[in-house]
Scaffold this motif. Structure first.
Motif, PDB file in Angstrom:
ATOM      1  N   SER A 266      13.327  13.812  81.968  1.00  0.00           N
ATOM      2  CA  SER A 266      14.428  13.907  82.938  1.00  0.00           C
ATOM      3  C   SER A 266      14.964  15.337  82.984  1.00  0.00           C
ATOM      4  N   ILE A 267      15.635  15.659  84.084  1.00  0.00           N
ATOM      5  CA  ILE A 267      16.361  16.938  84.151  1.00  0.00           C
ATOM      6  C   ILE A 267      17.483  16.977  83.126  1.00  0.00           C
ATOM      7  N   ALA A 268      17.800  15.833  82.521  1.00  0.00           N
ATOM      8  CA  ALA A 268      18.847  15.771  81.491  1.00  0.00           C
ATOM      9  C   ALA A 268      18.461  16.536  80.226  1.00  0.00           C
ATOM     10  N   VAL A 269      17.198  16.978  80.117  1.00  0.00           N
ATOM     11  CA  VAL A 269      16.818  17.781  78.932  1.00  0.00           C
ATOM     12  C   VAL A 269      17.465  19.166  78.987  1.00  0.00           C
ATOM     13  N   PHE A 270      17.879  19.587  80.190  1.00  0.00           N
ATOM     14  CA  PHE A 270      18.474  20.919  80.325  1.00  0.00           C
ATOM     15  C   PHE A 270      19.983  20.858  80.040  1.00  0.00           C
ATOM     16  N   GLY A 271      20.508  21.988  79.585  1.00  0.00           N
ATOM     17  CA  GLY A 271      21.944  22.083  79.322  1.00  0.00           C
ATOM     18  C   GLY A 271      22.462  23.410  79.823  1.00  0.00           C
ATOM     19  N   GLU A 272      23.613  23.787  79.309  1.00  0.00           N
ATOM     20  CA  GLU A 272      24.318  24.966  79.826  1.00  0.00           C
ATOM     21  C   GLU A 272      23.533  26.265  79.734  1.00  0.00           C
ATOM     22  N   ASP A 273      22.601  26.351  78.787  1.00  0.00           N
ATOM     23  CA  ASP A 273      21.937  27.636  78.585  1.00  0.00           C
ATOM     24  C   ASP A 273      20.666  27.823  79.396  1.00  0.00           C
ATOM     25  N   ALA A 274      20.324  26.836  80.214  1.00  0.00           N
ATOM     26  CA  ALA A 274      19.173  27.012  81.114  1.00  0.00           C
ATOM     27  C   ALA A 274      19.685  27.621  82.422  1.00  0.00           C
ATOM     28  N   PRO A 275      18.859  28.439  83.103  1.00  0.00           N
ATOM     29  CA  PRO A 275      19.299  28.932  84.418  1.00  0.00           C
ATOM     30  C   PRO A 275      19.646  27.753  85.325  1.00  0.00           C
ATOM     31  N   TRP A 276      20.739  27.851  86.055  1.00  0.00           N
ATOM     32  CA  TRP A 276      21.215  26.713  86.858  1.00  0.00           C
ATOM     33  C   TRP A 276      20.418  26.499  88.130  1.00  0.00           C
ATOM     34  N   VAL A 277      19.880  27.593  88.623  1.00  0.00           N
ATOM     35  CA  VAL A 277      19.183  27.524  89.912  1.00  0.00           C
ATOM     36  C   VAL A 277      17.712  27.800  89.672  1.00  0.00           C
ATOM     37  N   ASN A 278      16.859  26.972  90.306  1.00  0.00           N
ATOM     38  CA  ASN A 278      15.413  27.165  90.196  1.00  0.00           C
ATOM     39  C   ASN A 278      14.980  27.159  88.723  1.00  0.00           C
ATOM     40  N   THR A 279      15.503  26.235  87.964  1.00  0.00           N
ATOM     41  CA  THR A 279      15.284  26.154  86.514  1.00  0.00           C
ATOM     42  C   THR A 279      13.788  26.055  86.194  1.00  0.00           C
ATOM     43  N   PRO A 280      13.263  27.002  85.407  1.00  0.00           N
ATOM     44  CA  PRO A 280      11.818  26.975  85.128  1.00  0.00           C
ATOM     45  C   PRO A 280      11.431  25.920  84.096  1.00  0.00           C
ATOM     46  N   ASN A 281      10.151  25.595  84.080  1.00  0.00           N
ATOM     47  CA  ASN A 281       9.642  24.570  83.162  1.00  0.00           C
ATOM     48  C   ASN A 281       9.953  24.893  81.707  1.00  0.00           C
ATOM     49  N   ASN A 282       9.843  26.184  81.362  1.00  0.00           N
ATOM     50  CA  ASN A 282      10.008  26.541  79.946  1.00  0.00           C
ATOM     51  C   ASN A 282      11.415  27.040  79.618  1.00  0.00           C
ATOM     52  N   ALA A 283      12.410  26.648  80.431  1.00  0.00           N
ATOM     53  CA  ALA A 283      13.792  27.062  80.153  1.00  0.00           C
ATOM     54  C   ALA A 283      14.255  26.470  78.825  1.00  0.00           C
ATOM     55  N   PHE A 284      15.272  27.125  78.245  1.00  0.00           N
ATOM     56  CA  PHE A 284      15.844  26.660  76.978  1.00  0.00           C
ATOM     57  C   PHE A 284      16.416  25.253  77.153  1.00  0.00           C
ATOM     58  N   LEU A 285      16.158  24.387  76.181  1.00  0.00           N
ATOM     59  CA  LEU A 285      16.666  23.017  76.262  1.00  0.00           C
ATOM     60  C   LEU A 285      17.822  22.840  75.279  1.00  0.00           C
ATOM     61  N   ASN A 286      19.011  22.615  75.812  1.00  0.00           N
ATOM     62  CA  ASN A 286      20.119  22.210  74.922  1.00  0.00           C
ATOM     63  C   ASN A 286      20.923  21.104  75.612  1.00  0.00           C
ATOM     64  N   PRO A 287      20.326  19.904  75.660  1.00  0.00           N
ATOM     65  CA  PRO A 287      20.967  18.791  76.362  1.00  0.00           C
ATOM     66  C   PRO A 287      22.304  18.437  75.749  1.00  0.00           C
ATOM     67  N   ALA A 288      23.223  17.996  76.623  1.00  0.00           N
ATOM     68  CA  ALA A 288      24.578  17.658  76.140  1.00  0.00           C
ATOM     69  C   ALA A 288      24.797  16.152  76.030  1.00  0.00           C
ATOM     70  N   THR A 289      23.839  15.349  76.487  1.00  0.00           N
ATOM     71  CA  THR A 289      23.972  13.888  76.354  1.00  0.00           C
ATOM     72  C   THR A 289      22.951  13.383  75.339  1.00  0.00           C
ATOM     73  N   VAL A 290      23.228  12.205  74.790  1.00  0.00           N
ATOM     74  CA  VAL A 290      22.271  11.612  73.841  1.00  0.00           C
ATOM     75  C   VAL A 290      20.975  11.246  74.576  1.00  0.00           C
ATOM     76  N   TYR A 291      21.124  10.771  75.797  1.00  0.00           N
ATOM     77  CA  TYR A 291      19.935  10.479  76.611  1.00  0.00           C
ATOM     78  C   TYR A 291      19.069  11.738  76.746  1.00  0.00           C
ATOM     79  N   GLY A 292      19.708  12.864  77.127  1.00  0.00           N
ATOM     80  CA  GLY A 292      18.975  14.125  77.262  1.00  0.00           C
ATOM     81  C   GLY A 292      18.340  14.551  75.949  1.00  0.00           C
ATOM     82  N   MET A 293      19.070  14.343  74.842  1.00  0.00           N
ATOM     83  CA  MET A 293      18.521  14.686  73.519  1.00  0.00           C
ATOM     84  C   MET A 293      17.303  13.824  73.211  1.00  0.00           C
ATOM     85  N   SER A 294      17.378  12.534  73.568  1.00  0.00           N
ATOM     86  CA  SER A 294      16.237  11.655  73.271  1.00  0.00           C
ATOM     87  C   SER A 294      15.031  12.033  74.133  1.00  0.00           C
ATOM     88  N   LYS A 295      15.276  12.508  75.354  1.00  0.00           N
ATOM     89  CA  LYS A 295      14.159  12.928  76.215  1.00  0.00           C
ATOM     90  C   LYS A 295      13.565  14.256  75.719  1.00  0.00           C
TER      91      LYS A 295
END
Ligand code: AKB
Length: 316
Positions: A115-144
């Protein structure tokens, strides 16, 4: 050899539609739909299955000679925040069961939705690339995010062909979502067609990546049918449809329902949405297996309004 496909979470928003597409592709007898409850009048083979139960999963896999698993069951972003540890436990336990049973029984392929929920505040907000930094803020995002790493681990360590997509919010008329932050983008159409007021739990200008159901299903099928050597990303592929906000949808809906009334009452889901990307770069999906979305906002709204009118007012 014919594929024998097991779908876990067949009653869910995606499962309801994907089961039909898999039946069409593999044949009615070659798809086994499962969920924790038998909720639909399934024409196909259906088994009640709780995927947290590894023995139950093993029994279904051996009973039907399963060769592929589509593991769609998970607690989503909004619902997951009600019980963080329970959500983590359930989402991870089901995934480990699927990966282990697939490894032990040497299955051909596994599909694990991310899911896009894998991304968090430290990924670029626009046109987010595949290898952007992942710092999810939800447990769902963390599990993904963790699930993606495990998918890659099973591929590298055991050669298990696990494939995954990072779905944006999915919009479709065939089924209802449950427990997600992007659910508003389905509910809004039901209210519009029923000519009722819609209370939106996001701010009007919260732009999020979305995808129409038909595109999401086609992407899943195309990824899973692509030659193995084309699948270069073994965590998960970014997947883009079209990006828009509640006020963009409302403006488009008012072309059909000029009197449509909307009230904005943002709640905790606004904080979740605020940390997700606004748009997604899916160049790898298009290069590796030819992905191209077909539905923009105008076409999504036109199709949703038409199909829901047929459902609610069949003789109009
Ligand atoms: C959710 O809102 O939690 C899901 C998702 C974007 O994965 N629809």
């Amino acid at each position: 050899m014919k594929a024998k496909v097991l779908v876990i979470g067949a009653n869910g928003q995606l499962g309801t539609v994907l089961v039909k597409e898999l039946q069409h592709h593999h044949g009615l007898d070659n798809v086994v739909a499962t969920d924790i409850k038998k909720a639909h009048n399934f024409k196909e083979t259906f088994e009640v299955l709780d995927a947290t139960n590894r023995i139950g999963l093993t029994e279904v896999v051996t009973k039907y000679g399963i060769t592929q698993i589509y593991h769609l069951a998970a607690i989503l972003s909004a619902k997951g925040e009600e019980n963080p540890l329970g959500t983590w436990d359930l989402n991870m336990r089901m995934l480990f069961n699927v990966l282990e049973v697939a490894r032990i029984h040497e299955l051909d392929k596994v599909f694990f939705p991310s899911s896009i929920a894998v991304f968090g505040e430290d990924a670029p907000w626009v046109n987010t690339p595949n290898n952007a930094f992942l710092n999810p803020a939800t447990v769902y995002g963390m599990s993904k995010a963790a699930g993606e790493q495990w998918a890659q681990y099973y591929f590298i360590r055991y050669g298990l062909d696990v494939r995954s997509l990072r779905y944006p919010g999915v919009i479709g008329y065939q089924s209802l979502p449950g427990g997600g932050t992007t659910d508003y983008a389905v509910d809004i159409f039901h209210k519009a067609v029923l000519e009722e007021e819609f209370v939106c739990f996001l701010n009007e200008d919260t732009t999020l990546p979305m995808i129409f159901m038909d595109d999401a299903i086609r992407a899943t099928m195309e990824l899973m049918e692509a030659p193995k050597e084309n699948i270069k990303i073994r965590t998960a592929y970014n997947l883009a449809g079209s990006s828009f906000s509640p006020e963009d949808i409302v403006a488009e809906i008012r072309n059909y329902y000029p009197e449509f009334k909307v009230k904005y009452e943002p709640d905790f889901r606004q904080d979740i949405a605020a940390r997700w990307p606004k748009s997604i770069n899916d160049v790898e999906a298009s290069l590796d297996w030819g992905w191209k979305p077909e539905y923009d906002l105008e076409r999504i709204v036109r199709t949703m309004v038409q199909k829901l009118k047929e459902q609610y007012i069949p003789h109009e």
